[in-house]
Each structure stands twice: as C-alpha cells, then as structure tokens.
Design a protein around this motif. Structure first.
Motif, PDB file in Angstrom:
ATOM      1  N   ASP A 139       0.825  -1.194  -0.074  1.00  0.00           N
ATOM      2  CA  ASP A 139      -0.014   0.025   0.131  1.00  0.00           C
ATOM      3  C   ASP A 139       0.754   1.223  -0.047  1.00  0.00           C
ATOM      4  OD1 ASP A 139      -2.443  -1.375   0.038  1.00  0.00           O
ATOM      5  OD2 ASP A 139      -2.025  -1.561   2.268  1.00  0.00           O
ATOM      6  N   VAL A 140       1.779   1.283   0.858  1.00  0.00           N
ATOM      7  CA  VAL A 140       2.685   2.511   1.082  1.00  0.00           C
ATOM      8  C   VAL A 140       3.405   2.637  -0.246  1.00  0.00           C
ATOM      9  CG1 VAL A 140       4.649   3.547   1.988  1.00  0.00           C
ATOM     10  CG2 VAL A 140       2.878   2.218   3.464  1.00  0.00           C
ATOM     11  N   ALA A 141       3.880   1.732  -0.936  1.00  0.00           N
ATOM     12  CA  ALA A 141       4.720   1.825  -2.284  1.00  0.00           C
ATOM     13  C   ALA A 141       3.761   2.505  -3.365  1.00  0.00           C
ATOM     14  CB  ALA A 141       5.290   0.395  -2.622  1.00  0.00           C
ATOM     15  N   GLU A 142       2.427   1.942  -3.518  1.00  0.00           N
ATOM     16  CA  GLU A 142       1.782   2.620  -4.299  1.00  0.00           C
ATOM     17  C   GLU A 142       0.925   3.644  -4.067  1.00  0.00           C
ATOM     18  OE1 GLU A 142      -1.336  -0.314  -5.114  1.00  0.00           O
ATOM     19  OE2 GLU A 142      -0.240  -1.912  -5.666  1.00  0.00           O
ATOM     20  N   LEU A 143       0.923   4.158  -2.845  1.00  0.00           N
ATOM     21  CA  LEU A 143       0.734   5.852  -2.465  1.00  0.00           C
ATOM     22  C   LEU A 143       1.912   6.468  -2.828  1.00  0.00           C
ATOM     23  CD1 LEU A 143      -1.049   5.346   0.955  1.00  0.00           C
ATOM     24  CD2 LEU A 143      -2.183   5.667  -1.111  1.00  0.00           C
ATOM     25  N   ARG A 144       3.091   6.241  -2.721  1.00  0.00           N
ATOM     26  CA  ARG A 144       4.141   6.955  -3.055  1.00  0.00           C
ATOM     27  C   ARG A 144       4.262   7.241  -4.523  1.00  0.00           C
ATOM     28  NH1 ARG A 144       8.119   4.508   1.595  1.00  0.00           N
ATOM     29  NH2 ARG A 144       7.631   5.621   3.269  1.00  0.00           N
ATOM     30  N   GLU A 145       3.774   6.262  -5.046  1.00  0.00           N
ATOM     31  CA  GLU A 145       3.838   6.147  -6.906  1.00  0.00           C
ATOM     32  C   GLU A 145       2.686   7.026  -7.101  1.00  0.00           C
ATOM     33  OE1 GLU A 145       3.300   2.306  -8.239  1.00  0.00           O
ATOM     34  OE2 GLU A 145       5.196   1.632  -7.655  1.00  0.00           O
ATOM     35  N   HIS A 146       1.594   7.192  -6.412  1.00  0.00           N
ATOM     36  CA  HIS A 146       0.659   8.080  -6.723  1.00  0.00           C
ATOM     37  C   HIS A 146       1.175   9.607  -6.437  1.00  0.00           C
ATOM     38  CE1 HIS A 146      -2.883   5.841  -8.122  1.00  0.00           C
ATOM     39  NE2 HIS A 146      -2.539   4.788  -6.900  1.00  0.00           N
ATOM     40  N   VAL A 147       1.643   9.784  -5.405  1.00  0.00           N
ATOM     41  CA  VAL A 147       2.467  11.089  -5.207  1.00  0.00           C
ATOM     42  C   VAL A 147       3.065  11.818  -6.047  1.00  0.00           C
ATOM     43  CG1 VAL A 147       3.722  12.453  -3.688  1.00  0.00           C
ATOM     44  CG2 VAL A 147       1.837  11.183  -2.650  1.00  0.00           C
ATOM     45  N   GLU A 148       4.092  10.715  -6.720  1.00  0.00           N
ATOM     46  CA  GLU A 148       4.832  11.050  -7.868  1.00  0.00           C
ATOM     47  C   GLU A 148       4.141  11.281  -8.998  1.00  0.00           C
ATOM     48  OE1 GLU A 148       7.986  11.766  -7.450  1.00  0.00           O
ATOM     49  OE2 GLU A 148       7.683  11.603  -5.345  1.00  0.00           O
ATOM     50  N   ARG A 149       3.149  10.572  -9.458  1.00  0.00           N
ATOM     51  CA  ARG A 149       2.365  11.103 -10.421  1.00  0.00           C
ATOM     52  C   ARG A 149       1.680  12.233 -10.507  1.00  0.00           C
ATOM     53  NH1 ARG A 149      -0.202   5.575  -9.818  1.00  0.00           N
ATOM     54  NH2 ARG A 149       1.128   4.208 -10.629  1.00  0.00           N
ATOM     55  N   LEU A 150       1.377  12.682  -9.105  1.00  0.00           N
ATOM     56  CA  LEU A 150       0.713  14.103  -8.755  1.00  0.00           C
ATOM     57  C   LEU A 150       1.875  15.172  -9.031  1.00  0.00           C
ATOM     58  CD1 LEU A 150      -2.010  15.016  -7.661  1.00  0.00           C
ATOM     59  CD2 LEU A 150      -0.651  15.315  -5.444  1.00  0.00           C
ATOM     60  N   ARG A 151       2.968  14.851  -8.799  1.00  0.00           N
ATOM     61  CA  ARG A 151       4.031  16.038  -9.060  1.00  0.00           C
ATOM     62  C   ARG A 151       4.456  16.020 -10.511  1.00  0.00           C
ATOM     63  NH1 ARG A 151       7.187  13.891  -3.891  1.00  0.00           N
ATOM     64  NH2 ARG A 151       6.958  15.748  -2.484  1.00  0.00           N
ATOM     65  N   ALA A 152       4.241  14.911 -11.112  1.00  0.00           N
ATOM     66  CA  ALA A 152       4.654  14.808 -12.640  1.00  0.00           C
ATOM     67  C   ALA A 152       3.566  15.188 -13.547  1.00  0.00           C
ATOM     68  CB  ALA A 152       5.312  13.413 -12.964  1.00  0.00           C
ATOM     69  N   ALA A 153       2.507  15.596 -13.031  1.00  0.00           N
ATOM     70  CA  ALA A 153       1.371  15.792 -13.965  1.00  0.00           C
ATOM     71  C   ALA A 153       1.465  16.953 -14.992  1.00  0.00           C
ATOM     72  CB  ALA A 153      -0.001  16.208 -13.052  1.00  0.00           C
ATOM     73  N   ASP A 157      -5.532  19.240 -15.878  1.00  0.00           N
ATOM     74  CA  ASP A 157      -6.499  17.912 -15.714  1.00  0.00           C
ATOM     75  C   ASP A 157      -5.738  16.717 -15.292  1.00  0.00           C
ATOM     76  OD1 ASP A 157      -8.788  19.377 -16.777  1.00  0.00           O
ATOM     77  OD2 ASP A 157      -8.387  19.121 -18.895  1.00  0.00           O
ATOM     78  N   ALA A 158      -4.685  16.510 -15.792  1.00  0.00           N
ATOM     79  CA  ALA A 158      -3.826  15.320 -15.128  1.00  0.00           C
ATOM     80  C   ALA A 158      -3.784  15.541 -13.805  1.00  0.00           C
ATOM     81  CB  ALA A 158      -2.669  15.208 -15.949  1.00  0.00           C
ATOM     82  N   PHE A 159      -3.346  16.658 -13.180  1.00  0.00           N
ATOM     83  CA  PHE A 159      -3.011  16.773 -11.912  1.00  0.00           C
ATOM     84  C   PHE A 159      -4.197  16.433 -10.954  1.00  0.00           C
ATOM     85  CE2 PHE A 159      -3.431  19.437  -7.958  1.00  0.00           C
ATOM     86  CZ  PHE A 159      -2.536  19.413  -7.350  1.00  0.00           C
ATOM     87  N   MET A 160      -5.298  17.086 -11.528  1.00  0.00           N
ATOM     88  CA  MET A 160      -6.735  16.602 -10.697  1.00  0.00           C
ATOM     89  C   MET A 160      -7.092  15.178 -10.821  1.00  0.00           C
ATOM     90  SD  MET A 160      -7.527  19.422  -9.216  1.00  0.00           S
ATOM     91  CE  MET A 160      -9.070  18.548  -8.354  1.00  0.00           C
ATOM     92  N   ARG A 161      -6.958  14.401 -11.880  1.00  0.00           N
ATOM     93  CA  ARG A 161      -7.013  12.910 -12.034  1.00  0.00           C
ATOM     94  C   ARG A 161      -6.234  12.339 -11.065  1.00  0.00           C
ATOM     95  NH1 ARG A 161      -7.277  13.973 -17.568  1.00  0.00           N
ATOM     96  NH2 ARG A 161      -5.144  13.361 -17.966  1.00  0.00           N
ATOM     97  N   ALA A 162      -4.835  12.729 -10.990  1.00  0.00           N
ATOM     98  CA  ALA A 162      -3.879  12.013  -9.955  1.00  0.00           C
ATOM     99  C   ALA A 162      -4.229  12.188  -8.636  1.00  0.00           C
ATOM    100  CB  ALA A 162      -2.489  12.446 -10.351  1.00  0.00           C
TER     101      ALA A 162
END
Length: 240
Positions: A139-153, A157-162
């Motif tokens: 879970d933690v690893a996947e949450l951190r991946e989501h944070v990186e997607r948020l930063r890389a948006a 629109d991509a930011f809000m989806r992330a």
C-alpha cells in the motif's frame, strides 16, 4: 416577511422567495450572498454588512441569517469580525477555497458538488486514520507512486485526475468499508466536475502546495502516525 431593502453599497438580494425544493432558506440566502459578492467584484476585506443589516434587508429570522453566514464562513467566503467596527467581510481566499469555489461554479448540479465536498471533508480523518492503521508495504509503495504521478502531472486535468486517484487508493486501505464506499462516492462527484484556475500562476502555486500536503499525508499514513495523519488532514482541508 418585511419588504427587502439593500444594504449600503450592496444590491438587493435576489431569489429569496419560498425555499426551493431540497434547499433551506439559509442555503438560499448563502447562495444569494455569494452571488452578490461575486457580481459586485468585492475583494478580501470588503464589508458585506452585519447580521442585523441582512436580517432587516431580507426579513428573515436572525437564526436563518446566522446559519447562512455560518455556511459562508465555513466555506471560506466570509470573515466574521466581532466588536466595534466589526461585521461581515469578504474573506481572503487561499488556494483551497478558490478550488472549492470553482467546483461550486460548475453548471451540473452545483448543490450536489457542495454536498460532496462537505461530506468528503468530514470523512477524511476517518478514512485516512483507518488507512494508517492497516497499511501494508505494498500500500505504501503504491501511495508514494501516486504522489509522484501528482508531482509529474503535465497539466491541470492530469493533476486533478492524479489527485482523485490518490484519494481513491487511500480509501481502498481503510477497513471501514462503508465509510470508504461513501467517501469514494463523493470523489466520483468531484472528479466529474470540470474546474480549473484561470490564473496560471495561481494554479502553479496551488499544485506545488498540494503536492507537498499530499506527500505529508502519505508519509504520515506510511508511519502509522495517527497524530501526524490528523495534522495532515487539517492542512488538507484548510486554506493554508
């Protein structure tokens, strides 16, 4: 009801007849006051009136006016200043409140969006603390991946989806399945609402700030630190 009259420098509040289905008089008044602030182009710190002046203008009971003002205060629209020279003033809206305001401006069911925002905020601590208690290394690893997607948006629109995807992933960890399901349902309403900042610079500042807020929330969940989770949620749900 007394005849309505405008307050100094204001416009007569419109749309204040019988309450619309599903909306109380206080909710109607809150919407009309919000419309007045925007239509007059009032800025942070501008006077809106007082509880008494609004009561006299609308003819509504003091309790109704107070409830409408409380709604707008909680949404970050109004500041209430007590004492001599006090009254109701336009609040200084931080980036979170500006985002909420754009969400509330959508044409499709704005009342539903407002309800979703309020319900999501109330459930945030329950869902996030639950996630902190039950998270796994995966879970933690996947949450951190989501944070990186948020930063890389690359765009808004991509930011809000992330953003929504990260919150949905947190909800999947929460052991209270009923709360998680209701919470995820609110995200569905919000993610379908088209909203953005017109000001590119404000959008950039907002995105950078929110990335750090979400990163702090994820790390608090990862650590299983409930106090840190509550603090992160407080930052998430306020205008700082």
């Amino acid at each position: 009801m007394r005849p309505r009259r405008s307050t100094p420098g204001g416009a007569v509040l419109s749309g204040l007849g019988a309450a619309s289905p599903g909306r109380t008089r206080a909710e109607q008044l809150a919407a009309a006051l919000d419309d007045r602030i925007r239509s007059l182009g009032l800025r942070a710190g501008d006077a809106v009136g007082t509880l008494e002046s609004l009561r006299e203008e609308t003819g509504y009971a003091y309790s109704t006016v107070s409830e409408a003002v409380r709604v707008l205060r909680d949404r970050g629209v109004l500041d209430i200043r007590p004492g001599r020279g006090g009254g109701l003033f336009v609040a200084d809206r931080g980036p979170v409140v500006r985002l909420r305001h754009t969400l509330l401006d959508v044409q499709d069911e704005p009342a539903t969006v407002a309800d979703a925002i309020e319900l999501r905020d109330h459930l945030e601590v329950l869902v996030d603390v639950g996630a902190a208690r039950c998270r796994t290394e995966t879970d933690v690893a996947e949450l951190r991946e989501h944070v990186e997607r948020l930063r890389a948006a690359p765009d808004w629109d991509a930011f809000m989806r992330a953003n929504w995807a990260l919150h949905e992933r947190i909800a999947r960890i929460c052991p209270n399945r009923m709360a998680a399901a209701v919470y995820a349902g609110t995200l569905g309403h919000l993610s379908s609402a088209s909203s953005r900042f017109d000001d590119a610079e404000a959008s950039g500042r907002y995105r950078a700030e929110r990335c750090e807020v979400h990163a702090d929330l994820v790390e608090a969940i990862a650590a299983g630190d409930e106090a840190a989770v509550r603090a992160a949620v407080a930052r998430h749900n306020t205008t700082t």
